[in-house]
Motif scaffolding. Structure first.
Motif, PDB file in Angstrom:
ATOM      1  N   UNK A   1       0.761  -1.395  -0.062  1.00 44.97           N
ATOM      2  CA  UNK A   1       0.168  -0.028  -0.008  1.00 44.97           C
ATOM      3  C   UNK A   1       1.003   1.274  -0.124  1.00 44.97           C
ATOM      4  N   UNK A   2       0.719   2.255  -0.896  1.00 45.13           N
ATOM      5  CA  UNK A   2       1.504   3.312  -0.836  1.00 45.13           C
ATOM      6  C   UNK A   2       1.282   4.171   0.518  1.00 45.13           C
ATOM      7  N   UNK A   3       2.415   4.810   0.998  1.00 45.50           N
ATOM      8  CA  UNK A   3       2.389   5.449   2.281  1.00 45.50           C
ATOM      9  C   UNK A   3       2.576   6.850   1.950  1.00 45.50           C
ATOM     10  N   UNK A  11      -4.743   9.546  10.656  1.00 47.32           N
ATOM     11  CA  UNK A  11      -5.433  10.172   9.475  1.00 47.32           C
ATOM     12  C   UNK A  11      -5.094   9.273   8.375  1.00 47.32           C
ATOM     13  N   UNK A  12      -4.213   8.476   8.427  1.00 46.28           N
ATOM     14  CA  UNK A  12      -4.050   7.307   7.227  1.00 46.28           C
ATOM     15  C   UNK A  12      -5.340   6.280   7.246  1.00 46.28           C
ATOM     16  N   UNK A  43      -6.863  -3.045   8.177  1.00 45.42           N
ATOM     17  CA  UNK A  43      -6.748  -4.102   9.189  1.00 45.42           C
ATOM     18  C   UNK A  43      -5.170  -3.805   9.524  1.00 45.42           C
ATOM     19  N   UNK A  44      -4.421  -3.744   8.481  1.00 43.52           N
ATOM     20  CA  UNK A  44      -2.803  -3.510   8.748  1.00 43.52           C
ATOM     21  C   UNK A  44      -2.592  -2.338   9.380  1.00 43.52           C
ATOM     22  N   UNK A  45      -2.947  -1.102   8.831  1.00 45.99           N
ATOM     23  CA  UNK A  45      -2.983   0.267   9.401  1.00 45.99           C
ATOM     24  C   UNK A  45      -3.366   0.025  11.002  1.00 45.99           C
ATOM     25  N   UNK A  46      -4.554  -0.574  11.372  1.00 49.08           N
ATOM     26  CA  UNK A  46      -4.854  -0.517  12.688  1.00 49.08           C
ATOM     27  C   UNK A  46      -4.056  -1.354  13.415  1.00 49.08           C
ATOM     28  N   UNK A  47      -3.513  -2.348  13.019  1.00 49.95           N
ATOM     29  CA  UNK A  47      -2.447  -3.379  13.743  1.00 49.95           C
ATOM     30  C   UNK A  47      -1.281  -2.327  14.205  1.00 49.95           C
ATOM     31  N   UNK A 104     -14.759  -2.590  13.886  1.00 53.38           N
ATOM     32  CA  UNK A 104     -13.152  -2.818  14.202  1.00 53.38           C
ATOM     33  C   UNK A 104     -12.782  -2.356  15.367  1.00 53.38           C
ATOM     34  N   UNK A 105     -12.296  -2.941  16.413  1.00 54.59           N
ATOM     35  CA  UNK A 105     -11.888  -2.686  17.637  1.00 54.59           C
ATOM     36  C   UNK A 105     -10.307  -3.045  17.779  1.00 54.59           C
ATOM     37  N   UNK A 106      -9.429  -1.945  18.130  1.00 51.33           N
ATOM     38  CA  UNK A 106      -7.967  -2.318  18.246  1.00 51.33           C
ATOM     39  C   UNK A 106      -7.625  -1.655  19.866  1.00 51.33           C
ATOM     40  N   UNK A 107      -7.300  -2.606  20.575  1.00 52.91           N
ATOM     41  CA  UNK A 107      -6.964  -2.272  21.995  1.00 52.91           C
ATOM     42  C   UNK A 107      -5.486  -1.348  22.145  1.00 52.91           C
ATOM     43  N   UNK A 108      -5.703  -0.376  22.790  1.00 52.26           N
ATOM     44  CA  UNK A 108      -4.363   0.396  22.834  1.00 52.26           C
ATOM     45  C   UNK A 108      -3.705   0.258  23.937  1.00 52.26           C
ATOM     46  N   UNK A 109      -4.271   0.061  25.055  1.00 53.75           N
ATOM     47  CA  UNK A 109      -3.452  -0.499  26.213  1.00 53.75           C
ATOM     48  C   UNK A 109      -4.424  -1.239  26.985  1.00 53.75           C
ATOM     49  N   UNK A 110      -3.989  -1.816  27.917  1.00 49.21           N
ATOM     50  CA  UNK A 110      -4.812  -2.728  28.970  1.00 49.21           C
ATOM     51  C   UNK A 110      -5.038  -4.151  28.312  1.00 49.21           C
ATOM     52  N   UNK A 111      -5.976  -4.804  28.866  1.00 53.35           N
ATOM     53  CA  UNK A 111      -6.524  -6.054  28.258  1.00 53.35           C
ATOM     54  C   UNK A 111      -8.007  -6.199  28.352  1.00 53.35           C
ATOM     55  N   UNK A 112      -8.743  -6.775  27.465  1.00 50.70           N
ATOM     56  CA  UNK A 112     -10.108  -6.633  27.276  1.00 50.70           C
ATOM     57  C   UNK A 112     -10.617  -8.349  27.091  1.00 50.70           C
TER      58      UNK A 112
END
Length: 251
Positions: A1-3, A11-12, A43-47, A104-112
Motif C-alpha cells: 500500500x502506498x504510504x 489520518x491514514x 486492518x494492517x494500519x490498525x494493527x 473494528x476494535x483495536x486495543x491501545x492499552x490494557x486487556x479486554x
C-alpha cells in the motif's frame, strides 16, 4: 500500500476507512474482492496504532467513579465513525448489536475480554412455549426473546490484531476489562443511525439451548446456541465524553 509519511497514522486510518466503506453493501461483502482487499489494508494500519499516535498515555489514569466508560470522538462521515473508548478497571460494555454494520476494535492499552454472538432467526411461538426459563419470562418479554450462537470468547491487548465484526458474523459483542483499565480505538461502518434502522439494542444472556436443532452449524467446539433477551440500557452502564487529544482528521 502506498504510504504518505507526512500524514499522521490516524489520518491514514481514517482515509482508508473512508475508502473501504464508501458505498458499502452489506449483502455483497462476501463476494466483493475490492472491499475485502481494502479492509485488509485497513486492518494492517490498525494493527500498527499505539497510544503515542493519538497523543495518549499508556494506561492513562481513570477515575474509579462515574462514568465507567468514556468516549473520545475523533471523526464521523456518512461511511464510518471513529473514536476511542476508555474503560475503568472492572468496567464492561454490555452485550449489544450493530445492525447492518461493520466494526473494528483495536486495543491501545490494557486487556479486554470480548464475547461475540450471531443472532439467529426469531424463534417461533411453539419453540418459545416449549422452553422452560428460570426464572419464567413475563408475558411482555416474549416478544424480546431471541436465539443466538456464541461464536467466540477472546482476549485482546495492544499486541493483538483488531477484533473484527461484520453484519453477518459476530455482530453482537460484550467487552469486559481484565486486570485493570483499558482503551481501544473503535471504527463502526456505517455509523449508528436510528432513522436508518441502525439503532443500538442491548441483550441479556438467559441460558443455553439444550439439544439445539439449528441451521447454523457450530464451527468450533465452544460454539453453542443461547437464548438472549433484548433489554433496555442496563442499570449502572453509561458513557461519558472526553476531548480527543490526538492529531486532527480531515477529508
Amino acid at each position: 500500500m502506498p504510504r504518505d509519511n507526512k500524514k499522521s497514522l490516524i489520518q491514514k486510518i481514517a482515509s482508508q476507512a473512508n475508502i473501504t466503506f464508501k458505498d458499502f453493501n452489506a449483502s455483497a461483502i462476501g463476494d466483493n474482492k475490492v472491499l475485502l482487499d481494502n479492509r485488509g489494508d485497513l486492518i494492517t494500519l490498525l494493527t500498527e496504532v499505539r497510544t503515542a499516535d493519538l497523543k495518549m498515555k499508556p494506561n492513562g489514569s481513570h477515575s474509579e467513579h462515574n462514568p465507567p466508560v468514556t468516549y473520545m470522538h475523533i471523526c464521523e462521515t456518512e461511511s464510518f465513525s471513529m473514536g476511542v473508548f476508555l474503560l475503568n478497571s472492572g468496567a464492561s460494555i454490555p452485550l449489544h448489536d450493530h445492525p447492518g454494520m461493520n466494526g473494528m476494535l483495536k486495543v491501545l492499552y490494557g486487556k479486554v475480554s470480548i464475547r461475540c454472538f450471531d443472532l439467529l432467526d426469531k424463534p417461533s411461538d411453539q419453540v418459545q412455549s416449549e422452553t422452560q426459563f428460570d426464572p419464567p419470562l413475563l408475558p411482555f418479554q416474549k416478544d424480546s426473546l431471541r436465539r443466538a450462537v456464541l461464536r467466540s470468547t477472546m482476549w485482546f491487548t495492544h499486541d493483538s490484531s483488531p477484533c473484527i465484526l461484520t453484519p453477518q458474523r459476530e455482530n453482537l459483542h460484550q467487552i469486559d476489562t481484565v486486570d485493570g483499565p483499558a482503551a481501544f480505538l473503535d471504527i463502526l461502518a456505517p455509523p449508528y443511525d436510528p432513522e436508518d434502522g441502525r439503532d443500538c439494542h442491548y441483550y441479556k444472556v438467559l441460558q443455553t439451548v439444550p439439544d439445539a436443532d439449528s441451521k447454523v452449524e457450530a464451527q468450533q467446539p465452544w460454539e453453542e446456541e443461547t437464548w438472549l433477551l433484548e433489554i433496555g440500557q442496563p442499570d449502572g452502564f453509561w458513557c461519558g465524553g472526553e476531548p480527543y487529544p490526538g492529531p486532527k482528521v480531515s477529508f
